[in-house]
Design an enzyme around this catalytic site. Structure first.
Site, PDB file in Angstrom:
ATOM      1  N   GLU A 603      55.581  59.015  66.239  1.00  0.00           N
ATOM      2  CA  GLU A 603      55.889  59.361  67.564  1.00  0.00           C
ATOM      3  C   GLU A 603      57.330  59.164  68.076  1.00  0.00           C
ATOM      4  OE1 GLU A 603      53.674  59.943  69.877  1.00  0.00           O
ATOM      5  OE2 GLU A 603      51.842  59.635  68.936  1.00  0.00           O
ATOM      6  N   ASP A 628      33.233  70.081  58.258  1.00  0.00           N
ATOM      7  CA  ASP A 628      33.987  69.943  59.436  1.00  0.00           C
ATOM      8  C   ASP A 628      35.002  70.769  59.654  1.00  0.00           C
ATOM      9  OD1 ASP A 628      34.122  68.545  61.910  1.00  0.00           O
ATOM     10  OD2 ASP A 628      35.617  67.037  61.096  1.00  0.00           O
TER      11      ASP A 628
END
Length: 688
Positions: A603, A628
């Protein structure tokens, strides 16, 4: 299903063993018919030889060649594709049979219709006597097994570039087919690739040929049910005669360029990538781009100092890195002068440091960032530099609404000024803490620093217990501009709030924002291998191949992505606190069948990058992760452009990038290099 003719039903044959008569002679005992998968099969060698034909068996490629006169038919064991050759010139034709030739009791059995097609003789059924009649005195033409027709091409047609593919079904035909695949097969092996596919059976599909497919081929339109079972189709001979052509689009001859231009290419073959060559004809400066998407646009924004006469050319590369050049387009660049202040937006309230920059398309020798009072016109020069950006944190002396602008002097000494940007100031003292970010997990020393819009005397750094609110000063009387290294001790583990306290004007205080963090000093776990590196390609290709057979998604792309995303299976996320293995091959965040694991992600806070905890999907095994991954690409709306071309590894690689799967502009190139280096395109080989 779309079948060909009425022959004895399985029920009729099962109720009473059928007789087989060849030219009136009962040969049932030596060439007994067999019922398999609701079809009547007979041994081709005995019948053919009885009628004077030669039967040749090739054990290496498991083919049967039936030759009679100047006509022959080539059958492949377990292949629906049948090859015919007739006439003095050896004219070739192809068809699909409903039941492929099969070996039973060391004999090659084929459907009855193939006997008629192979030998050009009549085959009838006498229901009254439960008898199959083969009569060589009755001539018969080759009859197709299915009513499906490739309607957009004719047999033997030359393919010279992009080609529309379409089939025609009988009016009112009822079929269980849910997917159509167009296959381009080598007539010598009956193997090849999917060149187009979809679930709208009679729609038009675009086929872009691959230059490596030159020569005589067989084009097959094959229909499949929901379980991938072949139901019917058509096949024709085609000749790939592509002479590579590339056209530069988006620019016209003599165009005047005054803004950003978007260019692309149109080719008659599958291009692996494209490079654009831009030449300034006034100074002979040549600029060549890096590898770009051959199926998407490339944008070019010239600067004012680029003004002049130009030539543009595109160079497309095939899978063997052979280069093919487009036509040259000549244009003139005449960009108007541009000067814009960036770093702040109109109407914004400035409460933190801002970086003022100029967006400019000409050379300058001096840059001034200016603050102007809109009511009085009074100006203050914030910074005067040759060129570049300026970081500014307005102090409390600035209040109300002002204008910011940038003023420059060009290389000729002429002054230019941007349009003013209206901003607001609160007039409050501010303090910002740098070095940590919200929800950061601190596992070792971190460097703390402050920035303020007032002149600080000193700074205190404080830890606040997130549960009790108790405050703990970890450093006091620090120099305002100096970095402080906070090294947590064992007693500091837990959830905290970090805050800085600035002292100015001999006692006044200003507090920074409160930043929640967690201090953890225990053992942490990092990514682990899940498959031995030497075995990973075998493991991944097996899963990819199974997925390809079910979904039509290129197995080459799937395998290459798994290699790239996991570093050959050597770097799979685990829970950093307990070591739980995620079996997450593609780095997806969130929760899955086995919950989630906590790992690191990046971040940015106050301009500084830092790591925080994030949940990544966890699975019970690698197969679940693969499923998936398939589901993501096959169902998410954003990947629609990928699904349109997912049968082709080259087009699919670029479509993934265009859909935003990866931010790395070289992602498609990396996939294609892996595919070529490890011969992964073989995984997409198909037969019928």
């Amino acid at each position: 299903m779309l079948m060909f003719l009425q022959l004895p039903s399985p029920e009729a044959l099962a109720s009473n063993e059928p007789r087989l008569l060849l030219n009136g002679q009962d040969i049932t005992t030596i060439a007994s018919p067999i019922i398999q998968n609701d079809r009547t099969l007979v041994p081709i060698r005995f019948i053919a030889e009885q009628l004077g034909a030669q039967v040749k068996w090739n054990n290496e490629d498991r083919t049967v060649n039936v030759v009679k006169g100047n006509a022959s038919i080539l059958l492949r064991i377990n292949s629906h594709l049948v090859s015919y050759e007739s006439g003095e010139n050896g004219e070739k034709a192809f068809s699909l049979c409903d039941v492929p030739p099969t070996i039973i009791n060391e004999r090659t059995y084929v459907p009855l219709r193939l006997v008629s097609n192979a030998l050009g003789i009549g085959v009838d059924w006498d229901g009254a006597t439960n008898t199959i009649l083969i009569d060589s005195s009755k001539k018969a033409d080759v009859e197709p097994f299915f009513d499906v027709r490739i309607s957009s091409l004719t047999s033997g047609q030359a393919i010279t570039g992009k080609t529309e593919l379409q089939i025609q079904l009988p009016n009112g035909a009822s079929t269980k087919a849910v997917e159509i695949k167009y296959l381009l097969l080598d007539p010598n092996t009956a193997k090849g690739t999917v060149v187009a596919r979809g679930n709208k059976l009679e729609e038009k599909y675009l086929w872009i040929p691959n230059l490596q497919d030159r020569g005589e081929k067989v084009l097959v339109a094959a229909l499949y049910d929901s379980n991938g079972k072949f139901l019917g189709g058509d096949s024709i001979a085609v000749n790939i005669e592509v002479i590579p052509k590339i056209s530069l689009t988006g620019l016209t001859q003599g165009q005047l360029i005054t803004d950003t231009v978007s260019m692309s290419i149109d080719t008659n073959f599958i291009a692996s990538y494209v490079k654009y060559e831009i030449t300034n004809l006034d100074n002979n400066k040549v600029t060549k781009t890096s590898e770009a998407d051959p199926y998407g646009p490339y944008t070019w924004t010239p600067n004012m100092y680029d003004n002049g006469n130009y030539s543009f050319k595109a160079i497309a590369y095939d899978s063997e890195n052979n280069a093919y050049e487009s036509q040259i387009v000549y244009a003139r660049v005449d960009m108007p002068r541009k000067l814009i202040l960036t770093g702040v937006s109109n109407g914004a309230t400035i409460t933190k440091p801002v970086t003022l920059s100029s967006s400019i398309n000409f050379y300058v020798s001096q840059t001034e960032y200016v603050l102007r009072d809109p009511s009085t016109g009074t100006e203050k020069i914030l910074a005067q530099i040759p060129y570049g950006s300026y970081k500014w944190f307005p102090g409390p002396e600035y209040t109300g609404t002002k204008e910011l602008l940038v003023r420059v002097k060009d290389t000729k000494g002429i002054i230019h000024e941007s349009k003013g940007v209206s901003v607001k100031f609160s007039g409050s003292p501010k303090l910002f803490l740098e070095g940590v970010g919200p929800k950061q997990v601190i596992t070792g020393p971190v460097k703390l620093k402050t920035v303020s819009n007032v002149a600080l005397d000193n700074v205190n750094y404080i830890l606040i217990n997130a549960n009790t609110g108790a405050r703990k000063v970890i450093a006091s009387n620090q120099a305002p501009q100096a970095e402080y290294t906070f090294t947590p001790a064992q007693g500091d583990e837990g959830n905290w709030i970090v805050q800085a306290e600035g002292i100015y004007n001999s006692g006044k205080k200003v507090l920074s924002e409160e930043i929640p963090v967690r201090v953890y000093l225990g053992k942490t776990y990092s990514a682990v291998p899940v498959v031995e590196k030497d075995n990973f390609i075998g493991f991944a290709s097996k899963l990819a191949k199974a997925s390809w057979e079910k979904t039509g998604m290129s197995a080459a792309i799937q395998t290459a992505q798994a290699i790239l995303e996991t570093g050959w299976g050597q770097s799979v996320p685990v829970d950093k606190y307990n070591g739980k293995v995620s079996y997450n091959l593609f780095g997806y965040k969130g929760s899955a069948s086995a919950g989630s694991v906590i790992s690191n992600t990046w971040e940015v806070y106050n301009g500084v990058s830092f790591r925080v905890d994030a949940e990544f999907r966890a699975y019970n095994n690698l197969n679940e992760s693969w499923a998936d991954y398939n589901n993501l690409l096959l169902t998410r709306e954003r990947y629609g452009i990928f699904r349109d071309v997912m049968h082709d590894s080259t087009q699919g690689a670029w479509a993934l990038r265009r859909a935003g799967y990866a931010t790395d502009p070289q992602y498609p190139i990396k996939l294609m290099k892996l595919i070529k280096q490890h011969n992964l395109h073989k995984l997409d080989e198909i037969s019928i």
